[in-house]
Design a protein around this motif. Sequence first.
Motif, short mmCIF file in Angstrom:
data_model
loop_
_atom_site.label_atom_id
_atom_site.label_comp_id
_atom_site.label_asym_id
_atom_site.label_seq_id
_atom_site.Cartn_x
_atom_site.Cartn_y
_atom_site.Cartn_z
N LEU A 127 0.82 -1.21 0.00
CA LEU A 127 0.00 0.00 0.00
C LEU A 127 0.86 1.28 0.00
O LEU A 127 0.79 2.10 0.91
N PRO A 128 1.68 1.46 -1.04
CA PRO A 128 2.59 2.62 -1.06
C PRO A 128 1.89 3.97 -1.04
O PRO A 128 2.39 4.91 -0.39
N VAL A 129 0.76 4.11 -1.72
CA VAL A 129 0.09 5.41 -1.71
C VAL A 129 -0.43 5.72 -0.30
O VAL A 129 -0.38 6.87 0.15
N LEU A 130 -0.91 4.71 0.40
CA LEU A 130 -1.36 4.92 1.77
C LEU A 130 -0.20 5.32 2.68
O LEU A 130 -0.26 6.35 3.36
N PHE A 131 0.85 4.50 2.69
CA PHE A 131 1.91 4.70 3.67
C PHE A 131 2.94 5.75 3.26
O PHE A 131 3.57 6.37 4.13
N ASP A 132 3.13 5.96 1.97
CA ASP A 132 4.14 6.93 1.52
C ASP A 132 3.54 8.30 1.21
O ASP A 132 4.29 9.30 1.15
N ARG A 152 -7.65 16.29 6.72
CA ARG A 152 -8.15 15.19 5.89
C ARG A 152 -8.37 15.63 4.46
O ARG A 152 -8.13 14.87 3.52
N LEU A 153 -8.84 16.86 4.26
CA LEU A 153 -8.99 17.40 2.91
C LEU A 153 -7.63 17.46 2.22
O LEU A 153 -7.50 17.08 1.05
N GLU A 154 -6.63 17.92 2.93
CA GLU A 154 -5.27 17.99 2.38
C GLU A 154 -4.79 16.60 1.97
O GLU A 154 -4.25 16.41 0.87
N ALA A 155 -4.98 15.62 2.85
CA ALA A 155 -4.53 14.26 2.55
C ALA A 155 -5.28 13.70 1.34
O ALA A 155 -4.69 13.02 0.49
N LEU A 156 -6.58 13.97 1.26
CA LEU A 156 -7.38 13.47 0.14
C LEU A 156 -6.83 13.98 -1.19
O LEU A 156 -6.68 13.21 -2.14
N PHE A 157 -6.50 15.27 -1.26
CA PHE A 157 -6.00 15.81 -2.52
C PHE A 157 -4.61 15.28 -2.85
O PHE A 157 -4.29 15.09 -4.03
N HIS A 158 -3.80 15.01 -1.84
CA HIS A 158 -2.52 14.38 -2.10
C HIS A 158 -2.72 13.00 -2.73
O HIS A 158 -1.97 12.61 -3.64
N VAL A 159 -3.72 12.28 -2.27
CA VAL A 159 -3.99 10.94 -2.81
C VAL A 159 -4.54 11.04 -4.23
O VAL A 159 -4.09 10.33 -5.14
N ILE A 160 -5.53 11.90 -4.45
CA ILE A 160 -6.11 12.05 -5.79
C ILE A 160 -5.02 12.38 -6.81
O ILE A 160 -5.05 11.90 -7.94
N ALA A 161 -4.04 13.16 -6.40
CA ALA A 161 -3.01 13.62 -7.33
C ALA A 161 -2.12 12.50 -7.84
O ALA A 161 -1.53 12.63 -8.93
N VAL A 162 -2.01 11.38 -7.11
CA VAL A 162 -1.05 10.35 -7.50
C VAL A 162 -1.67 8.96 -7.69
O VAL A 162 -1.07 8.10 -8.35
N LEU A 163 -2.83 8.70 -7.14
CA LEU A 163 -3.39 7.35 -7.17
C LEU A 163 -3.93 6.97 -8.55
O LEU A 163 -4.57 7.79 -9.21
N ASP A 164 -3.67 5.75 -8.97
CA ASP A 164 -4.35 5.19 -10.14
C ASP A 164 -5.76 4.78 -9.71
O ASP A 164 -6.05 3.62 -9.44
N ASP A 165 -6.63 5.77 -9.61
CA ASP A 165 -7.98 5.55 -9.09
C ASP A 165 -8.84 4.93 -10.20
O ASP A 165 -9.25 5.60 -11.14
N THR A 166 -9.12 3.65 -10.06
CA THR A 166 -9.86 2.95 -11.12
C THR A 166 -11.30 3.42 -11.21
O THR A 166 -11.93 3.30 -12.27
N GLY A 217 -13.57 7.55 -5.84
CA GLY A 217 -13.89 6.58 -4.79
C GLY A 217 -12.68 5.85 -4.25
O GLY A 217 -12.60 5.54 -3.06
N GLY A 218 -11.72 5.55 -5.13
CA GLY A 218 -10.50 4.89 -4.67
C GLY A 218 -9.71 5.77 -3.72
O GLY A 218 -9.18 5.29 -2.70
N ALA A 219 -9.63 7.05 -4.03
CA ALA A 219 -8.93 7.99 -3.15
C ALA A 219 -9.63 8.10 -1.81
O ALA A 219 -8.98 8.21 -0.75
N ALA A 220 -10.97 8.07 -1.83
CA ALA A 220 -11.71 8.12 -0.57
C ALA A 220 -11.41 6.90 0.29
O ALA A 220 -11.28 7.01 1.52
N ASP A 221 -11.25 5.74 -0.33
CA ASP A 221 -10.89 4.52 0.42
C ASP A 221 -9.52 4.68 1.07
O ASP A 221 -9.31 4.27 2.22
N VAL A 222 -8.58 5.26 0.34
CA VAL A 222 -7.23 5.45 0.89
C VAL A 222 -7.27 6.45 2.04
O VAL A 222 -6.59 6.27 3.06
N LEU A 223 -8.07 7.50 1.90
CA LEU A 223 -8.20 8.46 2.99
C LEU A 223 -8.77 7.79 4.24
O LEU A 223 -8.29 8.02 5.36
N ALA A 224 -9.80 6.96 4.06
CA ALA A 224 -10.37 6.24 5.20
C ALA A 224 -9.32 5.38 5.88
O ALA A 224 -9.24 5.32 7.11
#
Length: 235
Positions: A127-132, A152-166, A217-224
């Motif tokens: 889970l590199p996007v989660l932990f890194d 949490r909003l900040e973290a969410l946008f960091h995830v959206i920016a890099v995740l291969d959100d299917t 939705g994938g980014a939301a899962d990572v934020l959770a």
Amino acid sequence: MDATTFMRSLFALRRYFPQAAALGAQQAGFDALERLGIDAERRMLCATGGINTHRGAVFTLGLLCASAGAVLAQGGPCTPAALRAALRRGWGAALQARCARPRSSAGQRVTQQHGLRGASEEAALGLPVLFDVAVPALRRALAHGLAVRAARLEALFHVIAVLDDTNLAHRGGLPGLRYAQGAAANFLAAGGAAQGDASAQAEAIHREFVARRLSPGGAADVLAAACWVQRVCTD
């Protein structure tokens, strides 16, 4: 999908996560975890009338609970590094083998079509996007004095920016995914959740996503998952 289906789903899943932790403590194989997850997903769909409210949480949080169970059973502190190591050690090979199975879900087909990294491969890598990305962004934002919601909003946008959100790729194809990633990167470059008008900027991005039928939705899962790690880990 609305608040009612989410609540029904939560009640349907209330025993699943402790059960996953117990399997992890027993060092159960991935097949046992997968059967538990499939049964939990079946209960979720029965409770919601077929609406997928928590499939991502069943997968990711289930694996994290199992990893936490394994760490605690061995007497170690429950740190992000320990969780990640337990995940890769216990089930990394099985998760990698899972990537080679025939693609049945929409998300799996999208990963194959566009060469993206799906949930199984992400988990197999620890889970590199989660932990890194997500956990450090959340902790950094809190350390800099942002309120919990803003962090949490900040973290969410960091995830959206890099995740291969299917989910984004399924809704909008590769252009939709890249658009969302670019919008998130621009938000962060402008100051992220520390901006004085961060909520308004995020709302404007939300409206653009809705107009394009994009749902991260994938980014939301990572934020959770990041919120869970932040809550349960000792370091």
